[in-house]
Design an enzyme around this catalytic site. Sequence first.
Site, PDB file in Angstrom:
ATOM      1  N   ASP A 264      42.041  18.280  -4.011  1.00  0.00           N
ATOM      2  CA  ASP A 264      42.967  19.311  -3.078  1.00  0.00           C
ATOM      3  C   ASP A 264      43.339  18.717  -1.887  1.00  0.00           C
ATOM      4  O   ASP A 264      43.943  17.805  -1.831  1.00  0.00           O
ATOM      5  CB  ASP A 264      41.907  20.705  -3.305  1.00  0.00           C
ATOM      6  CG  ASP A 264      43.227  21.734  -2.778  1.00  0.00           C
ATOM      7  OD1 ASP A 264      43.964  21.783  -2.928  1.00  0.00           O
ATOM      8  OD2 ASP A 264      42.301  22.864  -2.273  1.00  0.00           O
TER       9      ASP A 264
ATOM     10  N   PHE B 270      46.213  27.941  -7.637  1.00  0.00           N
ATOM     11  CA  PHE B 270      44.723  27.949  -7.558  1.00  0.00           C
ATOM     12  C   PHE B 270      44.265  28.121  -8.836  1.00  0.00           C
ATOM     13  O   PHE B 270      44.477  28.841  -9.811  1.00  0.00           O
ATOM     14  CB  PHE B 270      44.067  29.162  -6.841  1.00  0.00           C
ATOM     15  CG  PHE B 270      42.604  29.003  -6.950  1.00  0.00           C
ATOM     16  CD1 PHE B 270      42.378  28.249  -5.525  1.00  0.00           C
ATOM     17  CD2 PHE B 270      41.796  29.594  -7.546  1.00  0.00           C
ATOM     18  CE1 PHE B 270      40.716  27.927  -5.563  1.00  0.00           C
ATOM     19  CE2 PHE B 270      40.260  29.368  -7.282  1.00  0.00           C
ATOM     20  CZ  PHE B 270      39.702  28.424  -6.481  1.00  0.00           C
TER      21      PHE B 270
HETATM   22  P1  IMP Z   1      39.006  19.114  -1.341  1.00  0.00           P
HETATM   23  O1  IMP Z   1      37.870  18.692  -0.633  1.00  0.00           O
HETATM   24  O2  IMP Z   1      39.967  19.889  -0.736  1.00  0.00           O
HETATM   25  O3  IMP Z   1      39.738  18.039  -2.294  1.00  0.00           O
HETATM   26  O4  IMP Z   1      38.332  20.081  -2.607  1.00  0.00           O
HETATM   27  C1  IMP Z   1      37.687  19.689  -3.731  1.00  0.00           C
HETATM   28  C2  IMP Z   1      36.833  21.003  -4.393  1.00  0.00           C
HETATM   29  O5  IMP Z   1      37.361  22.160  -3.952  1.00  0.00           O
HETATM   30  C3  IMP Z   1      36.922  20.779  -5.653  1.00  0.00           C
HETATM   31  O6  IMP Z   1      35.885  19.866  -6.391  1.00  0.00           O
HETATM   32  C4  IMP Z   1      36.703  22.239  -6.158  1.00  0.00           C
HETATM   33  O7  IMP Z   1      35.499  22.382  -6.290  1.00  0.00           O
HETATM   34  C5  IMP Z   1      37.622  22.963  -5.213  1.00  0.00           C
HETATM   35  N1  IMP Z   1      38.841  23.471  -5.448  1.00  0.00           N
HETATM   36  C6  IMP Z   1      40.245  23.004  -4.906  1.00  0.00           C
HETATM   37  N2  IMP Z   1      40.923  23.340  -5.532  1.00  0.00           N
HETATM   38  C7  IMP Z   1      40.637  24.249  -6.246  1.00  0.00           C
HETATM   39  C8  IMP Z   1      41.215  25.058  -7.464  1.00  0.00           C
HETATM   40  O8  IMP Z   1      42.484  25.198  -7.379  1.00  0.00           O
HETATM   41  N3  IMP Z   1      40.271  25.891  -8.195  1.00  0.00           N
HETATM   42  C9  IMP Z   1      39.136  25.897  -7.975  1.00  0.00           C
HETATM   43  N4  IMP Z   1      38.582  25.059  -7.204  1.00  0.00           N
HETATM   44  C10 IMP Z   1      39.266  24.323  -6.494  1.00  0.00           C
END
Ligand code: IMP
Length: 180
Positions: free
Chosen positions: A104, A153
């Site tokens: 994300d 999401f």
């Molecule tokens: P980042 O550090 O923002 O890249 O987040 C990664 C983590 O956030 C992932 O491993 C997920 O656990 C959680 N995450 C990010 N987007 C979503 C989503 O759309 N649905 C559920 N979990 C998410």
Amino acid sequence: MEENYTFGEVMITEEQIKKRAKEIGAEISNDFKGEKILAVGILKGAVLWMSDLIREITVDTQIDFMAVSSYGASTKSSGVVQIIKDLDTGIEDLNVIIVEDIIDSGITLHYLRDYLLGRKPKSLKICTLLDKPDRREADIKVDYTGFVIENKFIVGYGLDYNQLYRNIPYITCLEEVKTV
Ligand code: IMP
Ligand code: MG
């Protein structure tokens, strides 16, 4: 189901995910021909994708898991990465592939990559089921991507909202119910 949310359409089916696991598994097997790899699943979200993927890899494969936390009980990133469970063994001289459910902001993987590179693996690659590039904040190179998705999401196939819906066997999204 939380009362102010509902599931959206089915975005990615189980069959589509299994097909991508086969393709990426073949790619990884080819990239690491004659080598050994260590697949590191990131708990808990990557468990379903990891189990599909490793069954499609034909080179010698070890598995391990890490648990990290960058999110509280909300859909927004706090930007803080905490290691809750570390690897059981050393990775020096191993070909490590981090297996993640979704990228994300990229903050979690950016942190994890630097953390694991510090232990001098032979190589380090990143494999994710889903990628939401619109939301990227940290610069991160992804080596194997299942699906690139729009900024929604997502729940299902390991991904949760408040620890629920990981068991849904497809990828869907949560939509806010507008109350009048
Ligand atoms: P980042 O550090 O923002 O890249 O987040 C990664 C983590 O956030 C992932 O491993 C997920 O656990 C959680 N995450 C990010 N987007 C979503 C989503 O759309 N649905 C559920 N979990 C998410
Ligand atoms: Mg996760």
